[in-house]
Design a protein around this motif. Structure first.
Motif, PDB file in Angstrom:
ATOM      1  N   UNK A 133       0.838  -1.184   0.000  1.00 27.73           N
ATOM      2  CA  UNK A 133       0.000   0.000   0.000  1.00 27.73           C
ATOM      3  C   UNK A 133       0.878   1.242   0.000  1.00 27.73           C
ATOM      4  N   UNK A 134       0.287   2.376  -0.290  1.00 29.84           N
ATOM      5  CA  UNK A 134       0.995   3.651  -0.242  1.00 29.84           C
ATOM      6  C   UNK A 134       1.226   3.990   1.227  1.00 29.84           C
ATOM      7  N   UNK A 135       2.443   4.363   1.565  1.00 30.75           N
ATOM      8  CA  UNK A 135       2.787   4.646   2.955  1.00 30.75           C
ATOM      9  C   UNK A 135       3.986   5.587   3.033  1.00 30.75           C
ATOM     10  N   UNK A 189       5.382   3.582  10.582  1.00 29.86           N
ATOM     11  CA  UNK A 189       4.738   3.226   9.317  1.00 29.86           C
ATOM     12  C   UNK A 189       3.373   3.900   9.302  1.00 29.86           C
ATOM     13  N   UNK A 190       3.169   4.796   8.360  1.00 27.72           N
ATOM     14  CA  UNK A 190       1.887   5.476   8.218  1.00 27.72           C
ATOM     15  C   UNK A 190       1.301   5.050   6.882  1.00 27.72           C
ATOM     16  N   UNK A 191       0.276   4.183   6.960  1.00 28.78           N
ATOM     17  CA  UNK A 191      -0.384   3.654   5.775  1.00 28.78           C
ATOM     18  C   UNK A 191      -1.494   4.599   5.338  1.00 28.78           C
ATOM     19  N   UNK A 192      -1.551   4.891   4.049  1.00 29.37           N
ATOM     20  CA  UNK A 192      -2.608   5.726   3.500  1.00 29.37           C
ATOM     21  C   UNK A 192      -3.760   4.848   3.019  1.00 29.37           C
ATOM     22  N   UNK A 193      -4.936   5.435   2.820  1.00 26.17           N
ATOM     23  CA  UNK A 193      -6.071   4.652   2.310  1.00 26.17           C
ATOM     24  C   UNK A 193      -5.758   4.087   0.923  1.00 26.17           C
ATOM     25  N   UNK A 194      -6.444   2.996   0.566  1.00 26.35           N
ATOM     26  CA  UNK A 194      -6.216   2.348  -0.730  1.00 26.35           C
ATOM     27  C   UNK A 194      -6.401   3.291  -1.907  1.00 26.35           C
ATOM     28  N   UNK A 195      -7.229   4.306  -1.759  1.00 23.11           N
ATOM     29  CA  UNK A 195      -7.475   5.218  -2.880  1.00 23.11           C
ATOM     30  C   UNK A 195      -6.553   6.436  -2.869  1.00 23.11           C
ATOM     31  N   UNK A 196      -5.475   6.403  -2.086  1.00 31.38           N
ATOM     32  CA  UNK A 196      -4.539   7.525  -2.028  1.00 31.38           C
ATOM     33  C   UNK A 196      -3.949   7.825  -3.405  1.00 31.38           C
ATOM     34  N   UNK A 216      -4.133   1.756  -6.897  1.00 33.95           N
ATOM     35  CA  UNK A 216      -4.667   1.158  -5.684  1.00 33.95           C
ATOM     36  C   UNK A 216      -5.003  -0.326  -5.798  1.00 33.95           C
ATOM     37  N   UNK A 217      -5.085  -0.873  -6.992  1.00 40.52           N
ATOM     38  CA  UNK A 217      -5.440  -2.271  -7.153  1.00 40.52           C
ATOM     39  C   UNK A 217      -4.231  -3.134  -6.859  1.00 40.52           C
ATOM     40  N   UNK A 218      -4.359  -4.014  -5.896  1.00 38.09           N
ATOM     41  CA  UNK A 218      -3.267  -4.914  -5.539  1.00 38.09           C
ATOM     42  C   UNK A 218      -3.365  -6.206  -6.356  1.00 38.09           C
ATOM     43  N   UNK A 219      -2.203  -6.750  -6.711  1.00 35.67           N
ATOM     44  CA  UNK A 219      -2.168  -8.009  -7.464  1.00 35.67           C
ATOM     45  C   UNK A 219      -2.538  -9.168  -6.575  1.00 35.67           C
TER      46      UNK A 219
END
Length: 140
Positions: free
Chosen positions: A55-57, A125-132, A137-140
């Protein structure tokens, strides 16, 4: 000269998986307070499986230095992930404090693995929302 200091050896079976995580990867602490090692820095392993991405972080105030043990990694950073670089076995990586980023494993067969050192004893570790980064944002 200090005679009370000691050297710590931490074997893989002792690594702590309870460290801060980001979806899509696994971090294992090797040098950390949780392992009763008093240090000004944190050290551990980082792995992303075949065909996966994190994820974006970001890591807050921490700087990160990583050494690529194995595999190939695509690293994206910037406000929308617009900057891209590839790191390969033997490369060193520096991630500045507060920089939004994500790691992508383009291989469908092999994970990539890094040795990671952080500039403080406890990882941030600061994780952003999936739609950041909507296009990524789509993970494999």
């Amino acid at each position: 000269m200090s005679t009370s200091a000691t050297i710590s050896i931490v074997s893989p079976a002792q690594f702590d998986q309870g460290t801060a995580q980001t979806p899509g990867c696994e971090r294992r602490a090797a040098i950390a307070p949780e392992l009763n090692i008093a240090s000004a820095i944190w050290g551990g392993l980082f792995e992303v499986g075949p065909g996966s991405q994190t994820g974006v972080h970001h890591h807050g105030e921490q700087e990160t230095i990583a050494y690529v043990l194995s595999g190939i990694c695509e690293i994206r950073w910037g406000e929308r992930g617009e900057t891209v670089a590839k790191a390969r076995t033997g490369d060193f990586i520096h991630v500045p404090a507060f920089l939004l980023h994500m790691e992508i494993n383009p291989s469908k067969q092999e994970p990539f693995r890094w040795v990671v050192v952080r500039s403080t004893a406890t990882p941030v570790v600061i994780n952003l929302p999936d739609d950041a980064w909507p296009t990524l944002a789509v993970r494999s």
